[in-house]
Design an enzyme around this catalytic site. Structure first.
Site, PDB file in Angstrom:
ATOM      1  N   ASP A  71       7.615  -3.081   0.097  1.00 41.88           N
ATOM      2  CA  ASP A  71       6.387  -2.136  -0.544  1.00 41.88           C
ATOM      3  C   ASP A  71       5.655  -2.946  -1.928  1.00 41.88           C
ATOM      4  OD1 ASP A  71       7.584  -0.450   1.323  1.00 41.88           O
ATOM      5  OD2 ASP A  71       8.014   1.136  -0.097  1.00 41.88           O
ATOM      6  N   ASP A  72       4.582  -2.467  -2.265  1.00 38.29           N
ATOM      7  CA  ASP A  72       3.941  -2.471  -3.465  1.00 38.29           C
ATOM      8  C   ASP A  72       3.034  -3.896  -3.444  1.00 38.29           C
ATOM      9  OD1 ASP A  72       5.257  -0.612  -4.199  1.00 38.29           O
ATOM     10  OD2 ASP A  72       6.416  -1.068  -5.961  1.00 38.29           O
ATOM     11  N   HIS A 121       0.381   1.984   1.563  1.00 36.76           N
ATOM     12  CA  HIS A 121       1.107   2.742   0.371  1.00 36.76           C
ATOM     13  C   HIS A 121       0.348   3.186  -0.680  1.00 36.76           C
ATOM     14  CE1 HIS A 121       4.973   2.832  -1.604  1.00 36.76           C
ATOM     15  NE2 HIS A 121       4.918   2.022  -2.172  1.00 36.76           N
ATOM     16  N   HIS A 125      -0.518   3.522  -6.556  1.00 31.89           N
ATOM     17  CA  HIS A 125       0.960   4.009  -6.726  1.00 31.89           C
ATOM     18  C   HIS A 125       1.144   4.819  -7.935  1.00 31.89           C
ATOM     19  CE1 HIS A 125       4.926   3.350  -6.671  1.00 31.89           C
ATOM     20  NE2 HIS A 125       4.953   2.629  -5.411  1.00 31.89           N
ATOM     21  N   TYR A 166      10.679  12.530  -0.517  1.00 40.64           N
ATOM     22  CA  TYR A 166      11.601  13.408  -1.350  1.00 40.64           C
ATOM     23  C   TYR A 166      11.085  14.057  -2.530  1.00 40.64           C
ATOM     24  CZ  TYR A 166      15.716  16.118  -2.590  1.00 40.64           C
ATOM     25  OH  TYR A 166      16.804  17.175  -2.987  1.00 40.64           O
ATOM     26  N   HIS A 222      10.920  -4.838  -2.047  1.00 49.96           N
ATOM     27  CA  HIS A 222       9.513  -4.681  -2.770  1.00 49.96           C
ATOM     28  C   HIS A 222       9.020  -6.404  -2.881  1.00 49.96           C
ATOM     29  CE1 HIS A 222      11.360  -0.775  -4.046  1.00 49.96           C
ATOM     30  NE2 HIS A 222       9.862  -0.439  -3.984  1.00 49.96           N
TER      31      HIS A 222
HETATM   32 ZN    ZN Z   1       6.139   1.686  -4.131  1.00 47.71          ZN
END
Ligand code: ZN
Length: 483
Positions: A71-72, A121, A125, A166, A222
């Site tokens: 991710d990211d 994503h 962010h 969540y 990540h």
């Molecule tokens: Zn992220």
């Protein structure tokens, strides 16, 4: 025994009556669908998840499978990650930020060229922006999608919510995104590489090794800047999973997504009004239809799906040829060579619906650009629907179960009325009049009515399409009817 038969018969009769009378009511006024729509809204307001549509048939892996996810990124670290994956002959899924994609367009292209999967994503962010209102989340998803489309011609179907769903998502978030055709992907193993700044590689490896293994493990990592320790830990993590007998694969719509349970959101949001709900559902449907129309072709879609699932069972590096065979994420870009020019088909086309076959003679349908165009009347009537032709307005009204669709030829639009939605208008560029019948793209026509294409065969000998039909009946009642 006899008693049982009588009960079943009575039940069928009652159901029949109910369906029939509902149909009439529905044709007469659209309050019906508004009511159903309101029920969904009320459920969502109570933060209960509502399925936005049919879920695809998921494929389960027999061999233990790990989905490495990053991710990211992309960042300046991503090429190192790509090198490690390549050395190991395995593939992964990258949930990229629009902001970073813009900064590293070549890395996006490299990720795809190497045969990996890309997911969305969001753009920046920033939790507070994303989770204060669905509108911002939606806008960031669209923005990122556009950036990726501009760079590489892909519009990812997979979304990972920053921070996971969540306590960030509520039922509305899920519903809108799924209604638009996206798949939400959380994870079931966290490498802990973002627990704090600079978690050392040894700790990341240790975290993975002491985590519970699942038959299908989705591992969160990540590759954003600042995660050089993840890169350092990666070879060891790959070795660990290989030792445990895992194969590596990329996420796709065919893989059942891991999703956290729906919690109470920790964010303050202003309540969603019913009008806003209807607008957003309309917006989501537009995106879904745009995708249908964009890829909208059977062959393209098949490729689209195979694109998504890259499994590296044998750990052999991908061949260089795989690169060009990677279809664009939404399948909208057909691969060179697969786009056929308009041709008069000679083979008949068989459309199979729940065991029944509808045959279209070679001169009855068209096949071009990898799409089937079939006469609508014959299709609908064979499916059990009714078509009323309005000659003055050059339009056709299709009645199919609960759904009414008005195909307007001069405007190239379809007005769709169905339960749970207010009237929707779709642009349907590709309809034409031929021999007194409207020709429509098979897949889009079928999916508009709530049915779906389940199989597709096309070769020199055979042209066959299989359809799963719900007869325009809402899913819940369809289930009952199967009794
Ligand atoms: Zn992220």
């Amino acid at each position: 025994m006899q008693h049982k038969i009588v009960v079943v018969l009575l039940f069928c009769l009652a159901l029949q009556f109910f369906c029939y009378s509902s149909l009439i009511v529905h044709a007469a006024e659209s309050d019906d669908s508004e009511g159903a729509s309101h029920d969904i809204y009320e459920q969502l307001k109570r933060n209960l998840r509502v399925d936005a549509g049919d879920k695809p048939a998921y494929e389960t892996e027999e061999q233990p499978t790990v989905y490495l996810t990053f991710d990211d990124g992309p960042s300046k670290l991503t090429p190192e990650v790509l090198d490690i994956l390549k050395q190991n002959g395995i593939h992964a899924t990258f949930f990229v930020l629009g902001e970073e994609a813009k900064a590293y367009p070549d890395t996006i292209k490299q990720i795809l060229a190497d045969g990996h999967q890309i997911g969305n994503h969001t753009y920046n962010h920033v939790y507070k922006e994303l989770y204060s209102s669905f509108g911002t989340f939606w806008e960031q998803v669209q923005r990122t999608e556009q950036i990726l489309d501009d760079i590489a011609g892909i519009r990812p179907q997979l979304i990972r919510a920053p921070g996971g769903t969540y306590t960030n998502f509520d039922a509305f978030y899920y519903y809108y995104l799924e209604d638009a055709g996206y798949t939400l992907e959380d994870w079931n193993m966290d490498s802990g590489d973002s627990a704090r700044v600079g978690v050392p590689a040894s700790e990341i490896v240790a975290t993975v090794e002491k985590s519970t293994l699942h038959n299908e493990t989705v591992l969160l990592m990540h590759d954003g800047s600042g995660h050089s320790q993840t890169v350092k830990a990666l070879p060891e993590i790959i070795r660990y999973f290989k030792e445990k007998g895992y194969q590596f694969a990329t996420l796709s719509e065919k893989v059942q997504p891991v999703q956290f349970r729906l919690g109470t959101p920790k964010w303050k949001r202003s309540g969603e009004s019913f009008a806003a709900f209807q607008d957003r559902v309309g917006q989501a449907e537009e995106v879904r239809m745009a995708k249908l129309e964009g890829d909208g072709n059977e062959a393209g879609d098949e490729q689209n799906q195979s694109r998504s699932s890259v499994t590296d069972a044998t750990y052999t590096p991908m061949q260089s040829g795989d690169v060009t065979e990677m279809p664009a994420s939404d399948g909208k870009a057909l691969q060179p060579g697969t786009v056929s020019t308009a041709s008069q088909p000679e083979l008949p086309l068989t459309v199979e619906v729940e065991g029944k076959q509808i045959a279209f003679a070679g001169n009855e349908y068209e096949f071009h650009d990898n799409r089937f165009f079939v006469p609508m009347r014959k299709l609908i009537e064979s499916l059990g629907g009714r078509v009323d032709w309005d000659d003055a307005n050059k339009s056709a009204e299709v009645h199919y179960g609960y759904t009414t669709a008005r195909y307007e030829l001069p405007q190239h639009t379809i007005r769709l009325q169905a339960p749970c939605i207010k009237e929707r208008i779709y642009r349907f560029a590709e309809m034409s009049l031929r021999n007194g019948s409207i020709l429509v793209p098979l897949r889009s026509a079928v999916e508009l009515l709530g049915d779906s294409i389940k199989s597709y065969t096309i070769n020199d000998k055979e042209r066959q399409v299989g359809i799963t039909a719900r007869n325009g009946i809402p899913l819940l009642m369809y289930g009952i009817r199967q009794v």
